[in-house]
Write an enzyme that holds these catalytic residues in place. Structure first.
Site, short mmCIF file in Angstrom:
data_model
loop_
_atom_site.label_atom_id
_atom_site.label_comp_id
_atom_site.label_asym_id
_atom_site.label_seq_id
_atom_site.Cartn_x
_atom_site.Cartn_y
_atom_site.Cartn_z
CG HIS A 121 7.17 20.55 -9.48
ND1 HIS A 121 6.86 21.73 -10.11
CD2 HIS A 121 6.40 20.49 -8.37
CE1 HIS A 121 5.94 22.38 -9.41
NE2 HIS A 121 5.64 21.65 -8.34
CB SER B 148 8.25 22.90 -7.03
OG SER B 148 7.51 23.49 -6.01
CE LYS C 67 2.43 21.91 -10.57
NZ LYS C 67 1.78 23.21 -10.39
C1 LIG Z 1 4.61 19.11 -5.37
C2 LIG Z 1 3.24 19.44 -5.85
N1 LIG Z 1 2.29 18.50 -5.74
C3 LIG Z 1 1.03 18.74 -6.17
C4 LIG Z 1 0.68 19.95 -6.72
C5 LIG Z 1 -0.72 20.16 -7.20
O1 LIG Z 1 -0.75 20.04 -8.59
P1 LIG Z 1 -2.01 20.57 -9.41
O2 LIG Z 1 -1.63 21.95 -9.87
O3 LIG Z 1 -2.25 19.63 -10.51
O4 LIG Z 1 -3.15 20.62 -8.44
C6 LIG Z 1 1.63 20.96 -6.84
C7 LIG Z 1 1.25 22.27 -7.44
O5 LIG Z 1 1.97 23.19 -7.57
C8 LIG Z 1 2.95 20.71 -6.38
O6 LIG Z 1 3.89 21.64 -6.47
#
Ligand SMILES: Cc1ncc(COP(=O)(O)O)c(C=O)c1O
Length: 406
Positions: A216, A188, A247
């Site tokens: 993402h 991301s 998201k």
């Molecule tokens: C690659 C990635 N995995 C997992 C997460 C965690 O997601 P969540 O916001 O649902 O905890 C994020 C959060 O930004 C992320 O960028």
């Protein structure tokens, strides 16, 4: 011991390095997103446009999602009132898991309070279930995967980001042992894609399990929003798919989708799943409605990609150093925490444009950036305003206009 002194020392370190995080207090208005109200520290308010949100498709205000949430709220009330094991499993949770299993073509899915917890709980539990499991993890994997692997205490190896030779070298040294390869589909911060097919090919040679974080990508890629693995026809090659409901789906929560046996084992052994109150039914209902809706809304996904392409083209036209790997994420390289925060502050104060500066430790020092996330609900006037403001500020700060990565 002067405990406050310890906190002061830690906080002063962040101030000195220019990476103390300031939260911007915003109020989203239903139906008006990405417009929002910024409440300043002095209590005054200003209308702004949010350019750094992860509600990538604007589903957080989609009528289908809101209606499902209203109905569930009226039908069941607020919280679930329990862990999944003790009175907290409802028809809404079961429906959501069925929707997610179907999305990814897997036998089952398991919903957690967030994708962070899903990664952490699953990766820390799999080595308990598979004695001797070695985890091989991409260098740029998200903190939640790193934390889960670390907490498992199992043997781990890190391969250079997306580097197939390095992956093969490591797996060769582990031949014959139980292995799990963990990686992401869209990273991301740079917006680059994981090399899913090639990683699967190599992992298969060594009989390794494949674990992908599609946080993402879900909702945004693939014919039904199943992610990049769906887009590339690779979902059946992946053993465990992790995704978020917070998201592109615009609600809250996270999950894994996998075989029925794997989900059953994680459900039964992962403390992060077992010992925590389940999602409020209203949240599960909204998330399920969003997933269901996006399985069919191809047009929204196309609009999203178009919006990202236009913004990149416009910023490139100004010679700004954007990092372009062809995904929906538009990072502009600044390369210095002080400048990065200054531009972000000026965008907000003078232009009503909100983009959070991204600093170490989220990205390596010297690669500080502004990370724009255009969506289908950013209209062309908003894009115009952003491009003009960036031009003025780049000039003002005398920053380099050479392109970093094309
Ligand atoms: C690659 C990635 N995995 C997992 C997460 C965690 O997601 P969540 O916001 O649902 O905890 C994020 C959060 O930004 C992320 O960028």
């Amino acid at each position: 011991m002067d405990y406050n002194q310890a906190f002061d020392t830690a906080l002063n370190r962040l101030h000195t390095e220019g990476r103390y995080r300031t939260f911007i207090d915003i109020e989203r208005r239903k139906g008006a997103y990405p417009k929002a109200l910024w409440r300043k520290p002095d209590g005054s308010e200003k209308e702004i446009v949010v350019w750094c949100g992860n509600d990538y498709l604007g589903m957080g205000q989609h009528p289908v999602v809101l209606q499902a949430m209203h109905e569930a709220l009226d039908a069941t009330g607020a919280g679930s009132g329990g862990t999944r094991n003790i009175s907290g499993t409802t028809v809404y949770h079961k429906r959501l898991e069925a929707e997610l299993a179907d999305l990814h073509g897997k036998e089952a899915a398991l919903v957690f309070s967030s994708a962070y917890i899903a990664n952490d709980a699953t990766l820390s539990t799999l080595p308990v279930l598979i004695p001797g499991l070695v985890i091989v993890s991409d260098k740029l994997n998200h903190a939640s995967m790193i934390e889960g692997i670390r907490r498992s205490g199992t043997e781990k190896h890190i391969f250079k980001h997306n580097d197939l030779d390095d992956l093969r070298r490591i797996l060769t040294g582990l031949k014959g042992r139980p292995i799990l390869v963990a990686f992401e589909s869209v990273y991301s911060m740079d917006g680059d894609f994981g090399r899913i097919k090639e990683i699967c090919d190599i992992a298969d040679e060594f009989g390794a399990l494949k674990y992908i974080d599609e946080v993402h990508a879900v909702g945004m890629y693939g014919p039904r929003g199943g992610g990049v693995a769906e887009r590339d026809n690779l979902m059946d090659r992946i053993d465990i798919i992790n995704g978020t409901l917070g998201k592109a789906y615009g609600v809250f929560g996270g999950y894994i989708a996998a075989s029925a046996k794997l989900c059953d084992a994680v459900r039964s052994y992962a403390p992060g799943f077992i010992f925590s109150t389940s999602l409020p039914p209203v949240v599960a209902a909204g998330a399920a409605a969003s997933v269901r809706h996006l399985k069919g809304d191809v047009e929204l996904r196309e609009k999203h990609q178009t919006s990202a392409k236009i913004l990149k083209m416009r910023l490139k036209g100004l010679g700004l150093p954007i990092i372009d790997h062809g995904s929906h994420i538009v990072p502009v390289h600044v390369g210095d925490p002080v400048h990065c925060k200054m531009i972000s502050d000026m965008l907000l104060e003078h232009f009503g444009i909100y983009v959070q500066p991204i600093n170490f430790p989220t990205v390596p020092r010297g690669t500080e950036r502004l990370r724009f996330t255009p969506s289908p609900v950013h209209d062309s006037a908003m894009i115009d305003d952003l491009v003009k403001a960036m031009d003025v500020l780049w000039q003002h700060c005398a920053l380099n206009r050479a392109e970093v990565v094309a």
